[in-house]
Design a protein around this motif. Structure first.
Motif, PDB file in Angstrom:
ATOM      1  N   PHE A  89      -7.427  32.155 -86.988  1.00  0.00           N
ATOM      2  CA  PHE A  89      -6.098  31.755 -86.510  1.00  0.00           C
ATOM      3  C   PHE A  89      -5.451  30.639 -87.335  1.00  0.00           C
ATOM      4  O   PHE A  89      -4.347  30.212 -87.025  1.00  0.00           O
ATOM      5  CB  PHE A  89      -6.182  31.288 -85.041  1.00  0.00           C
ATOM      6  CG  PHE A  89      -6.885  32.253 -84.122  1.00  0.00           C
ATOM      7  CD1 PHE A  89      -6.724  33.623 -84.274  1.00  0.00           C
ATOM      8  CD2 PHE A  89      -7.706  31.792 -83.103  1.00  0.00           C
ATOM      9  CE1 PHE A  89      -7.369  34.517 -83.429  1.00  0.00           C
ATOM     10  CE2 PHE A  89      -8.357  32.677 -82.248  1.00  0.00           C
ATOM     11  CZ  PHE A  89      -8.194  34.049 -82.405  1.00  0.00           C
ATOM     12  N   HIS A  90      -6.158  30.144 -88.353  1.00  0.00           N
ATOM     13  CA  HIS A  90      -5.693  28.928 -89.033  1.00  0.00           C
ATOM     14  C   HIS A  90      -4.308  29.006 -89.667  1.00  0.00           C
ATOM     15  O   HIS A  90      -3.620  28.005 -89.758  1.00  0.00           O
ATOM     16  CB  HIS A  90      -6.728  28.476 -90.068  1.00  0.00           C
ATOM     17  CG  HIS A  90      -7.918  27.857 -89.420  1.00  0.00           C
ATOM     18  ND1 HIS A  90      -9.024  27.422 -90.106  1.00  0.00           N
ATOM     19  CD2 HIS A  90      -8.177  27.604 -88.117  1.00  0.00           C
ATOM     20  CE1 HIS A  90      -9.903  26.933 -89.248  1.00  0.00           C
ATOM     21  NE2 HIS A  90      -9.414  27.038 -88.043  1.00  0.00           N
ATOM     22  N   ASP A  91      -3.916  30.198 -90.104  1.00  0.00           N
ATOM     23  CA  ASP A  91      -2.611  30.301 -90.762  1.00  0.00           C
ATOM     24  C   ASP A  91      -1.549  30.906 -89.850  1.00  0.00           C
ATOM     25  O   ASP A  91      -0.492  31.308 -90.325  1.00  0.00           O
ATOM     26  CB  ASP A  91      -2.740  31.169 -92.030  1.00  0.00           C
ATOM     27  CG  ASP A  91      -3.613  30.491 -93.074  1.00  0.00           C
ATOM     28  OD1 ASP A  91      -3.598  29.242 -93.127  1.00  0.00           O
ATOM     29  OD2 ASP A  91      -4.321  31.199 -93.814  1.00  0.00           O
ATOM     30  N   LEU A  92      -1.842  30.977 -88.561  1.00  0.00           N
ATOM     31  CA  LEU A  92      -0.922  31.682 -87.666  1.00  0.00           C
ATOM     32  C   LEU A  92      -0.205  30.738 -86.698  1.00  0.00           C
ATOM     33  O   LEU A  92      -0.744  29.688 -86.344  1.00  0.00           O
ATOM     34  CB  LEU A  92      -1.700  32.723 -86.852  1.00  0.00           C
ATOM     35  CG  LEU A  92      -2.346  33.843 -87.686  1.00  0.00           C
ATOM     36  CD1 LEU A  92      -3.218  34.716 -86.810  1.00  0.00           C
ATOM     37  CD2 LEU A  92      -1.274  34.685 -88.362  1.00  0.00           C
ATOM     38  N   PRO A  93       0.995  31.137 -86.259  1.00  0.00           N
ATOM     39  CA  PRO A  93       1.674  30.325 -85.244  1.00  0.00           C
ATOM     40  C   PRO A  93       1.157  30.653 -83.839  1.00  0.00           C
ATOM     41  O   PRO A  93       0.847  31.807 -83.533  1.00  0.00           O
ATOM     42  CB  PRO A  93       3.135  30.765 -85.381  1.00  0.00           C
ATOM     43  CG  PRO A  93       3.066  32.176 -85.882  1.00  0.00           C
ATOM     44  CD  PRO A  93       1.810  32.291 -86.707  1.00  0.00           C
ATOM     45  N   PHE A  94       1.065  29.616 -83.020  1.00  0.00           N
ATOM     46  CA  PHE A  94       0.724  29.758 -81.593  1.00  0.00           C
ATOM     47  C   PHE A  94       1.989  29.497 -80.783  1.00  0.00           C
ATOM     48  O   PHE A  94       2.646  28.486 -81.003  1.00  0.00           O
ATOM     49  CB  PHE A  94      -0.318  28.703 -81.182  1.00  0.00           C
ATOM     50  CG  PHE A  94      -1.722  29.025 -81.592  1.00  0.00           C
ATOM     51  CD1 PHE A  94      -2.134  28.838 -82.901  1.00  0.00           C
ATOM     52  CD2 PHE A  94      -2.647  29.482 -80.667  1.00  0.00           C
ATOM     53  CE1 PHE A  94      -3.440  29.124 -83.288  1.00  0.00           C
ATOM     54  CE2 PHE A  94      -3.955  29.772 -81.031  1.00  0.00           C
ATOM     55  CZ  PHE A  94      -4.352  29.592 -82.348  1.00  0.00           C
ATOM     56  N   PHE A  95       2.293  30.381 -79.851  1.00  0.00           N
ATOM     57  CA  PHE A  95       3.462  30.166 -78.990  1.00  0.00           C
ATOM     58  C   PHE A  95       3.023  30.014 -77.542  1.00  0.00           C
ATOM     59  O   PHE A  95       2.360  30.900 -76.990  1.00  0.00           O
ATOM     60  CB  PHE A  95       4.447  31.340 -79.112  1.00  0.00           C
ATOM     61  CG  PHE A  95       5.012  31.488 -80.495  1.00  0.00           C
ATOM     62  CD1 PHE A  95       5.987  30.607 -80.967  1.00  0.00           C
ATOM     63  CD2 PHE A  95       4.546  32.478 -81.356  1.00  0.00           C
ATOM     64  CE1 PHE A  95       6.491  30.724 -82.258  1.00  0.00           C
ATOM     65  CE2 PHE A  95       5.047  32.597 -82.650  1.00  0.00           C
ATOM     66  CZ  PHE A  95       6.022  31.722 -83.100  1.00  0.00           C
ATOM     67  N   LEU A  96       3.403  28.906 -76.943  1.00  0.00           N
ATOM     68  CA  LEU A  96       3.118  28.673 -75.522  1.00  0.00           C
ATOM     69  C   LEU A  96       4.101  29.462 -74.664  1.00  0.00           C
ATOM     70  O   LEU A  96       5.311  29.462 -74.934  1.00  0.00           O
ATOM     71  CB  LEU A  96       3.281  27.183 -75.208  1.00  0.00           C
ATOM     72  CG  LEU A  96       2.171  26.264 -75.717  1.00  0.00           C
ATOM     73  CD1 LEU A  96       2.709  24.845 -75.905  1.00  0.00           C
ATOM     74  CD2 LEU A  96       0.998  26.254 -74.737  1.00  0.00           C
ATOM     75  N   GLU A  97       3.576  30.121 -73.644  1.00  0.00           N
ATOM     76  CA  GLU A  97       4.413  30.812 -72.638  1.00  0.00           C
ATOM     77  C   GLU A  97       3.858  30.414 -71.277  1.00  0.00           C
ATOM     78  O   GLU A  97       3.383  31.251 -70.523  1.00  0.00           O
ATOM     79  CB  GLU A  97       4.301  32.330 -72.781  1.00  0.00           C
ATOM     80  CG  GLU A  97       4.686  32.903 -74.119  1.00  0.00           C
ATOM     81  CD  GLU A  97       4.379  34.396 -74.206  1.00  0.00           C
ATOM     82  OE1 GLU A  97       3.246  34.792 -73.885  1.00  0.00           O
ATOM     83  OE2 GLU A  97       5.266  35.141 -74.594  1.00  0.00           O
TER      84      GLU A  97
END
Ligand SMILES: [Zn+2]
Ligand SMILES: [Zn+2]
Length: 283
Positions: free
Chosen positions: A249-257
């Motif tokens: 996951f290091h290069d990916l965006p995380f989106f809070l929902e």
């Protein structure tokens, strides 16, 4: 790794950037029409251009649109399927104009027809959407919790669709709460490692475009889609520390929902918790 959040576009698309900045989000996800309705008004070029400029100036991104909730590529009626495809095409167009990386959508419910019963329809409709959409936007299927015959709760189901579509812009968004509800124990290190090995085998880690970072109000394998604030649910802070540490996951965006601690949706406190955990990982 970027810590992002789903934010409202009330008052205009560029306002989403201000809301992201207000809560410290480094990337954002939003809708570009009411998620509960089919109505779609093309966005004026001034709005999409202003969003693009504001995103570049503030460094907020990568950004994604989330498709409306009515989309159902597994729909039993041709009218519904057509509306779903048209809605996705509209969103793909807006995403391109605003400089967003992609559109995240749900595979929908097969309503009893079974996964195999709607498989070909889903693949064919995705190919049509990709054909009718700009070449600089990703189409991202989100894994489901498996509630109400929703397809894509198992990585095998997601992977079969991706392979059959076989298109470089066909990607996946992984929702941590949906994983947990579907029986993948992402709350523990061993469970997460096993889940991501299975994901890699069935879907391919290279096909992962974004993550939804949500804790779970419901138990493991409950099949129920109910998001909780980070640390308040069954995945917990330690679970998210493992997730943020995972090399996939290091290069990916995380989106809070998440519902937010004051029930105002993803808030600064949730963003801060993820940032604090990210600092602990040293990534
Ligand atoms: Zn979603
Ligand atoms: Zn999600």
């Amino acid at each position: 790794m970027r810590i992002g959040a789903h934010v409202s576009t009330a008052g205009g698309l560029p306002k989403a950037i201000d809301r992201a900045l207000d809560i410290g989000a480094e990337a954002l996800q939003c809708f570009c029409s009411s998620p509960q309705g089919w109505a779609f008004k093309p966005l004026p070029q001034a709005q999409t251009a202003a969003f693009r400029a504001r995103a570049a100036e503030t460094g907020v991104g990568p950004n994604f649109l989330h498709a409306i909730y009515l989309i159902n590529l597994s729909a039993p009626t041709p009218e519904n399927l057509q509306k779903s495809m048209d809605s996705l095409v509209n969103y793909m167009g807006v995403a391109s104009a605003m400089g967003a990386a992609g559109v995240i959508f749900h595979g929908g419910s097969h309503r009893g027809a079974g996964y195999n019963g709607i498989f070909r329809q889903v693949v064919d409709s995705l190919l049509q959407v990709l054909e009718r959409s700009p070449s600089d936007v990703l189409l991202c299927l989100e894994n489901s919790a498996g509630m109400g015959n929703h397809i894509g709760s198992k990585f095998e189901e997601v992977g079969r669709i991706l392979r059959a579509v076989g298109h470089p812009r066909m990607k996946v968004c992984l929702d941590t709460q949906h994983c947990f509800a579907a029986g993948y124990n992402v709350a523990t290190k061993d469970g997460l490692d096993a889940a991501m090995q299975e994901f890699d085998r069935e879907v391919g880690l290279g096909n992962l475009a974004a993550l939804h970072a949500n804790d779970s109000k419901q138990a493991l394998a409950s099949g129920v889609d109910r998001h909780d604030n980070i640390g308040e649910g069954q995945i917990g802070r330690d679970g998210f520390l493992n997730i943020l540490r995972h090399p996939a996951f290091h290069d990916l965006p995380f989106f809070l929902e998440v519902p937010g601690f004051e029930n105002t949706g993803p808030d600064k406190r949730n963003v801060d918790i993820l940032k604090e955990l990210r600092a602990q990982t040293g990534v």
